[in-house]
Design a protein around this motif. Structure first.
Motif, PDB file in Angstrom:
ATOM      1  N   GLY A  74      38.762 -17.553  20.149  1.00 29.06           N
ATOM      2  CA  GLY A  74      39.451 -16.549  19.342  1.00 29.06           C
ATOM      3  C   GLY A  74      40.155 -15.513  20.201  1.00 29.06           C
ATOM      4  N   TYR A  75      41.010 -14.743  19.549  1.00 25.80           N
ATOM      5  CA  TYR A  75      41.816 -13.759  20.267  1.00 25.80           C
ATOM      6  C   TYR A  75      41.018 -12.546  20.750  1.00 25.80           C
ATOM      7  N   VAL A  76      39.836 -12.338  20.212  1.00 24.12           N
ATOM      8  CA  VAL A  76      39.054 -11.151  20.600  1.00 24.12           C
ATOM      9  C   VAL A  76      37.823 -11.507  21.430  1.00 24.12           C
ATOM     10  N   ASP A  77      37.794 -12.700  21.993  1.00 19.58           N
ATOM     11  CA  ASP A  77      36.627 -13.140  22.762  1.00 19.58           C
ATOM     12  C   ASP A  77      36.235 -12.145  23.847  1.00 19.58           C
ATOM     13  N   PHE A  78      37.219 -11.663  24.616  1.00 19.63           N
ATOM     14  CA  PHE A  78      36.893 -10.809  25.760  1.00 19.63           C
ATOM     15  C   PHE A  78      36.274  -9.484  25.327  1.00 19.63           C
ATOM     16  N   VAL A  79      36.530  -9.075  24.076  1.00 23.21           N
ATOM     17  CA  VAL A  79      35.943  -7.831  23.572  1.00 23.21           C
ATOM     18  C   VAL A  79      34.423  -7.954  23.525  1.00 23.21           C
ATOM     19  N   PHE A  80      33.938  -9.161  23.210  1.00 17.32           N
ATOM     20  CA  PHE A  80      32.510  -9.379  23.033  1.00 17.32           C
ATOM     21  C   PHE A  80      31.818  -9.954  24.262  1.00 17.32           C
ATOM     22  N   ASP A  81      32.525 -10.782  25.030  1.00 18.33           N
ATOM     23  CA  ASP A  81      31.882 -11.474  26.148  1.00 18.33           C
ATOM     24  C   ASP A  81      31.206 -10.522  27.127  1.00 18.33           C
ATOM     25  N   GLY A  82      31.821  -9.382  27.353  1.00 18.25           N
ATOM     26  CA  GLY A  82      31.255  -8.434  28.308  1.00 18.25           C
ATOM     27  C   GLY A  82      29.889  -7.893  27.903  1.00 18.25           C
ATOM     28  N   PHE A  83      29.558  -7.974  26.610  1.00 19.65           N
ATOM     29  CA  PHE A  83      28.273  -7.451  26.148  1.00 19.65           C
ATOM     30  C   PHE A  83      27.092  -8.240  26.704  1.00 19.65           C
ATOM     31  N   ALA A  84      27.343  -9.482  27.098  1.00 19.87           N
ATOM     32  CA  ALA A  84      26.267 -10.289  27.671  1.00 19.87           C
ATOM     33  C   ALA A  84      25.801  -9.727  29.006  1.00 19.87           C
ATOM     34  N   ALA A  85      26.642  -8.920  29.650  1.00 24.37           N
ATOM     35  CA  ALA A  85      26.292  -8.346  30.948  1.00 24.37           C
ATOM     36  C   ALA A  85      25.629  -6.982  30.823  1.00 24.37           C
ATOM     37  N   HIS A  86      25.669  -6.384  29.648  1.00 19.90           N
ATOM     38  CA  HIS A  86      25.140  -5.028  29.481  1.00 19.90           C
ATOM     39  C   HIS A  86      23.634  -4.902  29.665  1.00 19.90           C
ATOM     40  N   PRO A  87      22.831  -5.905  29.246  1.00 20.87           N
ATOM     41  CA  PRO A  87      21.389  -5.775  29.484  1.00 20.87           C
ATOM     42  C   PRO A  87      21.052  -5.555  30.955  1.00 20.87           C
ATOM     43  N   ASN A  88      21.872  -6.085  31.851  1.00 22.22           N
ATOM     44  CA  ASN A  88      21.654  -5.892  33.288  1.00 22.22           C
ATOM     45  C   ASN A  88      22.561  -4.808  33.860  1.00 22.22           C
ATOM     46  N   LYS A  89      23.144  -4.010  32.925  1.00 27.02           N
ATOM     47  CA  LYS A  89      23.960  -2.850  33.300  1.00 27.02           C
ATOM     48  C   LYS A  89      25.131  -3.222  34.209  1.00 27.02           C
ATOM     49  N   ARG A  90      25.806  -4.321  33.859  1.00 24.70           N
ATOM     50  CA  ARG A  90      26.981  -4.754  34.614  1.00 24.70           C
ATOM     51  C   ARG A  90      28.229  -4.683  33.731  1.00 24.70           C
ATOM     52  N   LEU A  91      29.354  -4.525  34.379  1.00 24.26           N
ATOM     53  CA  LEU A  91      30.645  -4.531  33.709  1.00 24.26           C
ATOM     54  C   LEU A  91      31.403  -5.778  34.143  1.00 24.26           C
ATOM     55  N   VAL A  92      32.217  -6.306  33.250  1.00 24.31           N
ATOM     56  CA  VAL A  92      32.970  -7.524  33.549  1.00 24.31           C
ATOM     57  C   VAL A  92      34.460  -7.202  33.597  1.00 24.31           C
ATOM     58  N   ARG A  93      35.129  -7.693  34.629  1.00 26.12           N
ATOM     59  CA  ARG A  93      36.582  -7.529  34.765  1.00 26.12           C
ATOM     60  C   ARG A  93      37.231  -8.841  34.327  1.00 26.12           C
ATOM     61  N   PHE A  94      37.899  -8.818  33.193  1.00 27.84           N
ATOM     62  CA  PHE A  94      38.443 -10.045  32.632  1.00 27.84           C
ATOM     63  C   PHE A  94      39.863 -10.336  33.099  1.00 27.84           C
ATOM     64  N   MET A  95      40.136 -11.611  33.267  1.00 29.09           N
ATOM     65  CA  MET A  95      41.491 -12.076  33.525  1.00 29.09           C
ATOM     66  C   MET A  95      42.142 -12.270  32.163  1.00 29.09           C
ATOM     67  N   ALA A  96      43.254 -11.577  31.943  1.00 31.11           N
ATOM     68  CA  ALA A  96      43.918 -11.622  30.636  1.00 31.11           C
ATOM     69  C   ALA A  96      45.426 -11.758  30.810  1.00 31.11           C
ATOM     70  N   LYS A  97      46.083 -12.247  29.770  1.00 32.97           N
ATOM     71  CA  LYS A  97      47.527 -12.455  29.822  1.00 32.97           C
ATOM     72  C   LYS A  97      48.276 -11.161  30.142  1.00 32.97           C
ATOM     73  N   LYS A  98      49.348 -11.312  30.876  1.00 29.93           N
ATOM     74  CA  LYS A  98      50.186 -10.189  31.285  1.00 29.93           C
ATOM     75  C   LYS A  98      50.699  -9.397  30.078  1.00 29.93           C
ATOM     76  N   ASP A  99      50.884 -10.094  28.951  1.00 28.64           N
ATOM     77  CA  ASP A  99      51.400  -9.440  27.741  1.00 28.64           C
ATOM     78  C   ASP A  99      50.544  -8.243  27.335  1.00 28.64           C
ATOM     79  N   ALA A 100      49.224  -8.377  27.499  1.00 27.09           N
ATOM     80  CA  ALA A 100      48.323  -7.290  27.114  1.00 27.09           C
ATOM     81  C   ALA A 100      48.514  -6.067  27.999  1.00 27.09           C
ATOM     82  N   PHE A 101      48.930  -6.292  29.236  1.00 30.23           N
ATOM     83  CA  PHE A 101      49.144  -5.201  30.174  1.00 30.23           C
ATOM     84  C   PHE A 101      50.525  -4.568  29.988  1.00 30.23           C
TER      85      PHE A 101
END
Length: 256
Positions: free
Chosen positions: A46-73
């Motif tokens: 889905g189009y909002v996957d990256f919004v949620f995927d990073g939450f899997a890293a929160h229990p270990n207090k980590r942040l995720v830097r996602f690779m995303a299409k240039k259009d979003a930037f």
């Protein structure tokens, strides 16, 4: 990296999800390293996957830097936010730069999120994967972590109406055991990643609170009515042809 925007964004998102009554199923989050770099390879449904995927890293207090299409930037609204979160812009015409930046991030101890399928899976199965995730992990000398998200297709995906409010929706986030890669045979190691992701997908579907039987958002293999991988591939090809035709027409219009 200095993160001024990320913490308040996470807090706001968690508050919104709570207000909307959204629920989360999470497993394997202990596989996210508490320190050091990693490549987090996730499925794309889905189009909002990256919004949620990073939450899997929160229990270990980590942040995720996602690779995303240039259009979003390039967007006036999302662009500044994406840059402030230190995500990585992917320009397909200059892919080497994005790749090198991701490797540098991982070497410097960051977790880099990548969608090795490259595009959304209309079948909701794991598509053929690009070898980039394996090559990045090998070059950076960091673990490759498989992950599967489930339920985000109910919010916004291809060929279906959006429901971005997501009231009462359940999102599954399942992380697998890290895979050590050497990069000596990227194709074989990428197939190993695909198998790990496929197993996680089966787990996500089996544990989801709604049966996949007869559902448009579930793979045909699980009794859903989504296109088969073969049918989805044909739809993807037709989409690419149509997109190329629009670009050509636009270019001709500018010449005129």
């Amino acid at each position: 990296m200095r993160d001024i925007t990320y913490p308040p964004v996470i807090f706001t998102a968690k508050t919104l999800f709570k207000v909307l009554g959204m629920k989360f199923q999470m497993s394997g989050t202990e596989n996210i390293p508490r320190e050091g770099g990693a490549i987090l390879a996730a499925n794309h449904i889905g189009y909002v996957d990256f919004v949620f995927d990073g939450f899997a890293a929160h229990p270990n207090k980590r942040l995720v830097r996602f690779m995303a299409k240039k259009d979003a930037f390039d967007n006036k609204i999302s662009g500044p936010i994406m840059r402030s979160l230190h995500h990585i812009s992917v320009d397909r015409e200059h892919g080497v730069e994005s790749y090198d930046q991701a490797v540098e991030y991982a070497r410097n101890g960051e977790i880099v999120g990548i969608f090795p399928e490259a595009t959304i899976s209309r079948s909701f199965e794991i598509k053929e994967l690009k070898t980039g995730a394996v090559r990045m992990a090998a070059e950076a000398g960091v673990p490759l972590i498989p992950m599967v998200t489930w339920g985000t297709q109910l919010l916004k995906t291809k060929d279906h109406e959006s429901d971005l409010k997501g009231r009462g929706k359940t999102i599954g986030l399942h992380v697998g055991t890290p895979i050590e890669v050497t990069g000596e045979d990227p194709v074989a190691e990428t197939e190993k990643l695909r198998q790990a992701m496929s197993a996680l997908l089966d787990k996500a579907i089996a544990e989801y609170p709604i049966s996949p039987e007869g559902q448009w958002w579930a793979p045909a293999r699980h009794g859903g009515t989504a296109p088969t991988p073969e049918q989805a591939k044909k739809l993807d090809e037709e989409e690419l042809i149509a997109r190329a035709a629009r670009r050509a027409a636009k270019a001709e219009g500018k010449k005129a």
